[in-house]
Design a protein around this motif. Structure first.
Motif, PDB file in Angstrom:
ATOM      1  N   GLN A 173     148.907  25.248  -2.643  1.00 27.20           N
ATOM      2  CA  GLN A 173     147.984  26.365  -2.492  1.00 27.20           C
ATOM      3  C   GLN A 173     147.410  26.791  -3.839  1.00 27.20           C
ATOM      4  O   GLN A 173     146.214  27.044  -3.974  1.00 27.20           O
ATOM      5  N   GLN A 174     148.257  26.843  -4.863  1.00 25.56           N
ATOM      6  CA  GLN A 174     147.806  27.234  -6.197  1.00 25.56           C
ATOM      7  C   GLN A 174     146.818  26.217  -6.764  1.00 25.56           C
ATOM      8  O   GLN A 174     145.815  26.588  -7.383  1.00 25.56           O
ATOM      9  N   LYS A 175     147.082  24.927  -6.521  1.00 24.19           N
ATOM     10  CA  LYS A 175     146.181  23.887  -7.006  1.00 24.19           C
ATOM     11  C   LYS A 175     144.828  23.992  -6.323  1.00 24.19           C
ATOM     12  O   LYS A 175     143.787  23.818  -6.952  1.00 24.19           O
ATOM     13  N   TRP A 176     144.837  24.285  -5.010  1.00 20.32           N
ATOM     14  CA  TRP A 176     143.579  24.423  -4.283  1.00 20.32           C
ATOM     15  C   TRP A 176     142.784  25.609  -4.804  1.00 20.32           C
ATOM     16  O   TRP A 176     141.580  25.527  -5.010  1.00 20.32           O
ATOM     17  N   GLN A 177     143.481  26.739  -5.029  1.00 17.31           N
ATOM     18  CA  GLN A 177     142.803  27.924  -5.535  1.00 17.31           C
ATOM     19  C   GLN A 177     142.215  27.669  -6.918  1.00 17.31           C
ATOM     20  O   GLN A 177     141.090  28.068  -7.211  1.00 17.31           O
ATOM     21  N   GLN A 178     142.989  26.980  -7.774  1.00 15.73           N
ATOM     22  CA  GLN A 178     142.520  26.706  -9.126  1.00 15.73           C
ATOM     23  C   GLN A 178     141.287  25.804  -9.104  1.00 15.73           C
ATOM     24  O   GLN A 178     140.310  26.026  -9.808  1.00 15.73           O
ATOM     25  N   LYS A 179     141.319  24.785  -8.236  1.00 18.27           N
ATOM     26  CA  LYS A 179     140.196  23.858  -8.138  1.00 18.27           C
ATOM     27  C   LYS A 179     138.954  24.567  -7.610  1.00 18.27           C
ATOM     28  O   LYS A 179     137.832  24.307  -8.046  1.00 18.27           O
ATOM     29  N   SER A 180     139.167  25.518  -6.663  1.00 15.70           N
ATOM     30  CA  SER A 180     138.038  26.219  -6.064  1.00 15.70           C
ATOM     31  C   SER A 180     137.407  27.229  -7.000  1.00 15.70           C
ATOM     32  O   SER A 180     136.224  27.541  -6.884  1.00 15.70           O
ATOM     33  N   CYS A 181     138.220  27.754  -7.931  1.00 12.62           N
ATOM     34  CA  CYS A 181     137.760  28.874  -8.749  1.00 12.62           C
ATOM     35  C   CYS A 181     137.370  28.495 -10.169  1.00 12.62           C
ATOM     36  O   CYS A 181     136.902  29.342 -10.926  1.00 12.62           O
ATOM     37  N   ASP A 182     137.575  27.247 -10.577  1.00 10.58           N
ATOM     38  CA  ASP A 182     137.255  26.834 -11.938  1.00 10.58           C
ATOM     39  C   ASP A 182     135.785  27.126 -12.252  1.00 10.58           C
ATOM     40  O   ASP A 182     134.882  26.732 -11.510  1.00 10.58           O
ATOM     41  N   ASN A 183     135.588  27.844 -13.343  1.00  4.74           N
ATOM     42  CA  ASN A 183     134.246  28.146 -13.860  1.00  4.74           C
ATOM     43  C   ASN A 183     133.363  28.887 -12.848  1.00  4.74           C
ATOM     44  O   ASN A 183     132.146  28.799 -12.907  1.00  4.74           O
ATOM     45  N   GLU A 232     132.860  34.391  -9.332  1.00  8.01           N
ATOM     46  CA  GLU A 232     132.550  34.973  -8.026  1.00  8.01           C
ATOM     47  C   GLU A 232     133.410  34.351  -6.931  1.00  8.01           C
ATOM     48  O   GLU A 232     133.933  35.044  -6.054  1.00  8.01           O
ATOM     49  N   THR A 233     133.582  33.011  -6.999  1.00  2.48           N
ATOM     50  CA  THR A 233     134.449  32.346  -6.025  1.00  2.48           C
ATOM     51  C   THR A 233     135.883  32.818  -6.168  1.00  2.48           C
ATOM     52  O   THR A 233     136.581  33.038  -5.177  1.00  2.48           O
ATOM     53  N   ALA A 234     136.332  32.988  -7.411  1.00  2.00           N
ATOM     54  CA  ALA A 234     137.693  33.467  -7.662  1.00  2.00           C
ATOM     55  C   ALA A 234     137.907  34.840  -7.026  1.00  2.00           C
ATOM     56  O   ALA A 234     138.968  35.120  -6.462  1.00  2.00           O
ATOM     57  N   GLN A 235     136.899  35.682  -7.109  1.00  2.00           N
ATOM     58  CA  GLN A 235     136.999  37.018  -6.527  1.00  2.00           C
ATOM     59  C   GLN A 235     137.127  36.952  -5.006  1.00  2.00           C
ATOM     60  O   GLN A 235     137.944  37.652  -4.407  1.00  2.00           O
ATOM     61  N   TRP A 236     136.307  36.088  -4.377  1.00  2.00           N
ATOM     62  CA  TRP A 236     136.363  35.964  -2.925  1.00  2.00           C
ATOM     63  C   TRP A 236     137.675  35.346  -2.458  1.00  2.00           C
ATOM     64  O   TRP A 236     138.241  35.755  -1.432  1.00  2.00           O
TER      65      TRP A 236
END
Length: 210
Positions: free
Chosen positions: A33-43, A46-50
């Motif tokens: 789950q952490q790897k997926w979140q990190q991949k989705s939010c890199d750079n 706004e995506t990290a916030q959602w």
């Protein structure tokens, strides 16, 4: 979800990446789950916030979870002419994190909705009253209309204790027996305090009652 966790555990035991059969499944799932979140939010702040916001509402995947604990929703809708609306509503609930999504539809819509997705639990329990040649409701026998409405609503209402929310209206149509069945269902759901959402023909029912 529990079934998925079991399959994941079986896969990991046979994988070269697994150090031993005793490897903690919870740690593995959390790491993924952490790897997926990190991949989705890199750079992408706004995506990290959602993602952070969504994680507040989506239950974590754990090995001791049972199917249904992440939510069970019911959709009352679907008729001969309109099968897409209830499908999209029910499928959207699954995509949002719900475990189980039920569709209670008119009998003629059941096969089509079932064919759209094997993930949905489809109940073709509503029966339309006879229509006139021009496609409008024939006045017919009011007693028969009431009988069909009670039978249809009864089949939906028995599921209410097993649902966490109920959506009424997508693709429901305006057939009198089906509309009456939906009315009975709305009353029963409200009496039980079940979260209820009215859309499309569900709003027609609401405005007609005002």
């Amino acid at each position: 979800m529990a079934h998925t966790a079991s399959k994941t555990k079986f896969f990991l035991r046979g994988s070269a990446r697994a150090d031993s059969e005793s490897e903690d499944l919870e740690s593995v799932l959390k790491s993924l789950q952490q790897k997926w979140q990190q991949k989705s939010c890199d750079n992408d702040p706004e995506t990290a916030q959602w993602v952070s916001l969504a994680s507040c509402f989506i239950p974590p995947l754990t090995s001791d979870a049972s199917k249904g604990q992440a939510g069970r929703v019911g959709v009352v809708g679907g008729s001969l002419e309109y099968t897409g609306a209830p499908y999209f509503a029910a499928e959207s609930a699954l995509l949002a994190g719900m475990d189980l999504s039920h569709v209670f539809c008119e009998r003629s819509a059941g096969a089509a909705i079932k064919g759209y997705s094997p993930e949905l639990i489809v109940h073709p329990v509503l029966t339309a009253s006879p229509e006139a040649a021009d496609g409008t409701d024939s006045q017919g026998d009011e007693g028969r209309v009431a009988e069909l409405a009670m039978a249809g609503s009864g089949a939906v209402i028995e599921w209410i204790p097993r649902l966490d929310a109920l959506l009424i209206g997508p693709g429901l149509g305006r057939n009198r027996a089906v509309i009456q069945a939906a009315c009975h269902t709305i009353v029963a759901a409200a009496a039980r305090g079940l979260p209820l959402l009215l859309d499309a023909d569900g709003l027609f029912i609401l405005t007609s009652a005002l």
